[in-house]
Motif scaffolding. Structure first.
Motif, PDB file in Angstrom:
ATOM      1  N   LEU A  34       4.071  -1.762   0.309  1.00 32.74           N
ATOM      2  CA  LEU A  34       3.478  -1.909   1.631  1.00 32.74           C
ATOM      3  C   LEU A  34       2.016  -1.491   1.706  1.00 32.74           C
ATOM      4  O   LEU A  34       1.369  -1.741   2.721  1.00 32.74           O
ATOM      5  N   ARG A  35       1.503  -0.852   0.675  1.00 35.49           N
ATOM      6  CA  ARG A  35       0.124  -0.359   0.709  1.00 35.49           C
ATOM      7  C   ARG A  35      -0.842  -1.482   1.092  1.00 35.49           C
ATOM      8  O   ARG A  35      -0.716  -2.618   0.633  1.00 35.49           O
ATOM      9  N   GLN A  36      -1.813  -1.147   1.945  1.00 35.22           N
ATOM     10  CA  GLN A  36      -2.733  -2.144   2.478  1.00 35.22           C
ATOM     11  C   GLN A  36      -4.135  -1.998   1.903  1.00 35.22           C
ATOM     12  O   GLN A  36      -4.633  -0.881   1.700  1.00 35.22           O
ATOM     13  N   ASP A  37      -4.779  -3.125   1.656  1.00 35.99           N
ATOM     14  CA  ASP A  37      -6.150  -3.174   1.174  1.00 35.99           C
ATOM     15  C   ASP A  37      -7.097  -2.951   2.353  1.00 35.99           C
ATOM     16  O   ASP A  37      -7.022  -3.664   3.360  1.00 35.99           O
ATOM     17  N   GLN A  40      -9.195  -5.853   4.265  1.00 35.57           N
ATOM     18  CA  GLN A  40      -8.660  -6.888   5.153  1.00 35.57           C
ATOM     19  C   GLN A  40      -9.166  -6.763   6.585  1.00 35.57           C
ATOM     20  O   GLN A  40      -8.953  -7.665   7.396  1.00 35.57           O
ATOM     21  N   GLN A  64     -10.530   0.478   9.217  1.00 31.86           N
ATOM     22  CA  GLN A  64     -10.347   1.112   7.916  1.00 31.86           C
ATOM     23  C   GLN A  64      -9.654   2.460   8.060  1.00 31.86           C
ATOM     24  O   GLN A  64      -8.786   2.822   7.250  1.00 31.86           O
ATOM     25  N   LEU A  67      -5.972   1.945   8.393  1.00 38.41           N
ATOM     26  CA  LEU A  67      -5.311   1.653   7.126  1.00 38.41           C
ATOM     27  C   LEU A  67      -5.276   2.879   6.215  1.00 38.41           C
ATOM     28  O   LEU A  67      -4.323   3.050   5.446  1.00 38.41           O
ATOM     29  N   ASN A  71      -1.773   4.149   4.742  1.00 41.97           N
ATOM     30  CA  ASN A  71      -1.516   4.355   3.316  1.00 41.97           C
ATOM     31  C   ASN A  71      -1.165   5.810   3.022  1.00 41.97           C
ATOM     32  O   ASN A  71      -0.297   6.096   2.190  1.00 41.97           O
ATOM     33  N   ARG A 144       5.207  -6.100  12.700  1.00 40.47           N
ATOM     34  CA  ARG A 144       5.083  -6.491  11.295  1.00 40.47           C
ATOM     35  C   ARG A 144       6.404  -6.991  10.734  1.00 40.47           C
ATOM     36  O   ARG A 144       6.433  -7.875   9.856  1.00 40.47           O
ATOM     37  N   HIS A 172      -1.204  -6.054  17.497  1.00 40.32           N
ATOM     38  CA  HIS A 172      -0.885  -6.635  16.188  1.00 40.32           C
ATOM     39  C   HIS A 172      -0.893  -8.152  16.251  1.00 40.32           C
ATOM     40  O   HIS A 172      -1.469  -8.824  15.385  1.00 40.32           O
ATOM     41  N   PHE A 176      -3.620 -10.230  13.984  1.00 39.81           N
ATOM     42  CA  PHE A 176      -3.161 -10.933  12.780  1.00 39.81           C
ATOM     43  C   PHE A 176      -2.752 -12.384  13.024  1.00 39.81           C
ATOM     44  O   PHE A 176      -2.613 -13.150  12.076  1.00 39.81           O
TER      45      PHE A 176
END
Length: 343
Positions: A34-37, A40, A64, A67, A71, A144, A172, A176
């Protein structure tokens, strides 16, 4: 101690250790999945409005921070280690990190069928000063997983703030799924009028990011929606403009003018943001400026309207209707303040 009891105690400890080890293994596996960059949230990647000035940097930094908190909460159990990780986030952006942590804990609870254990630990521990943001973040978790915040056993127990999950759900969807939800003004099937209303407040918050805090762009975008939905969208704009910032004072003044007949809704969102900031103990300068422009009051006074409306007889929240009455009470507080100021 009899030998049988000694063996039983050892087996109990071994069982507890095995369960803890299994839980840790599952958590690490979910964290990897599930870790997010952080990249994005780039507005160019998301095809959001790009404009000169500080707005893009401020709002991307907010994303950021979200996220980073997400994380961090996936990677470690709720406790001092998580608090230390989020403390590395700048004070002004720390609320967004706890919002992300709320989403992560919500996902862990929904995927692990834990009955809300992770969310409750977060609210009782590191996020004690950020209850509003955590509740919003849990709404992200439902969205999600393509679930509604009223699905299954509730993760949230606060009788009033639990409705903020619908706000997070709406943000959300706008962030998205902007082509369908923003461009096409789409709404999920089966929502009640009140659920849609709170969801649209969250959607309004996402428009602040989508339009990069541009007052004219926001007004034009909201004008594309049905008239009955505009009040909630302006409420979300007031909340995001006050909490996240990114606009100069002159832009906030333009925003207030462009809101027209929805100034009370703009002020209601502003009040929500001021109260969330006050609760955290971190009230940045941009929140004070936004409160003065959008609500005609100090951040302390604007936030107090949310508290006063909550304690009005008959406003103890049990249903979504009570939550909507709370919002209406804040608008009335603002209206009374404006009348006194004009005398």
């Amino acid at each position: 101690m009899p030998a049988s009891l000694t063996v039983g105690a050892r087996n109990t400890r071994a069982g507890t250790e095995d369960r803890a080890q299994t839980a840790g293994t599952v958590r690490r596996a979910l964290a990897r999945t599930l870790r997010q960059d952080l990249g994005q949230v780039d507005f160019g990647l998301r095809r959001f409005r790009l404009r000169n000035g500080p707005a893009r940097e401020v709002l991307e930094h907010s994303g950021q921070a979200f996220l980073e908190g997400f994380n961090a909460a996936l990677a470690r159990p709720v406790g001092d280690r998580l608090a230390d990780a989020i403390d590395d986030v700048g004070r002004e952006f720390r609320g967004f990190a706890y919002e992300g942590a709320g989403m992560a804990c919500g996902l862990l609870d929904l995927l692990g069928w834990t009955g809300g254990r992770n969310v409750r630990a977060l609210l009782a521990g590191p996020a004690t000063l950020y209850p509003h943001l955590v509740h919003v973040g849990v709404g992200w978790a439902y969205a999600r997983l393509r679930l509604r915040p009223d699905w299954g056993k509730p993760l949230l127990r606060d009788p009033m703030l639990k409705w903020l999950a619908w706000d997070g759900f709406g943000f959300h969807q706008g962030f998205f799924h902007s082509d369908r939800v923003v461009g096409g003004q789409g709404v999920e099937l089966g929502l009640t009028a009140n659920q849609r209303s709170i969801r649209d407040q969250g959607l309004g918050r996402s428009l602040w990011f989508h339009e990069c805090a541009d007052p004219e762009g926001i007004a034009l975008r909201i004008g594309e929606f049905q008239t009955r939905r505009r009040c909630d969208l302006w409420s979300g704009i007031g909340l995001a403009a006050t909490y996240a910032g990114g606009a100069q004072q002159s832009e906030l003044e333009s925003l207030r003018t462009l809101s027209g007949e929805y100034q009370a809704d703009l002020a209601q969102g502003c009040s929500f943001a001021c109260e969330a900031r006050r609760t955290s103990g971190i009230v940045p300068g941009h929140t004070e400026i936004a409160a003065a422009v959008l609500a005609g009051a100090s951040a302390e006074l604007a936030g107090s309207w949310a508290r006063m409306a909550l304690t009005t007889p008959g406003s103890i929240a049990v249903t979504v209707e009570h939550y909507q009455q709370w919002r209406a009470g804040i608008r009335q507080q603002w209206s009374s303040h404006r009348e006194r100021s004009q005398q």
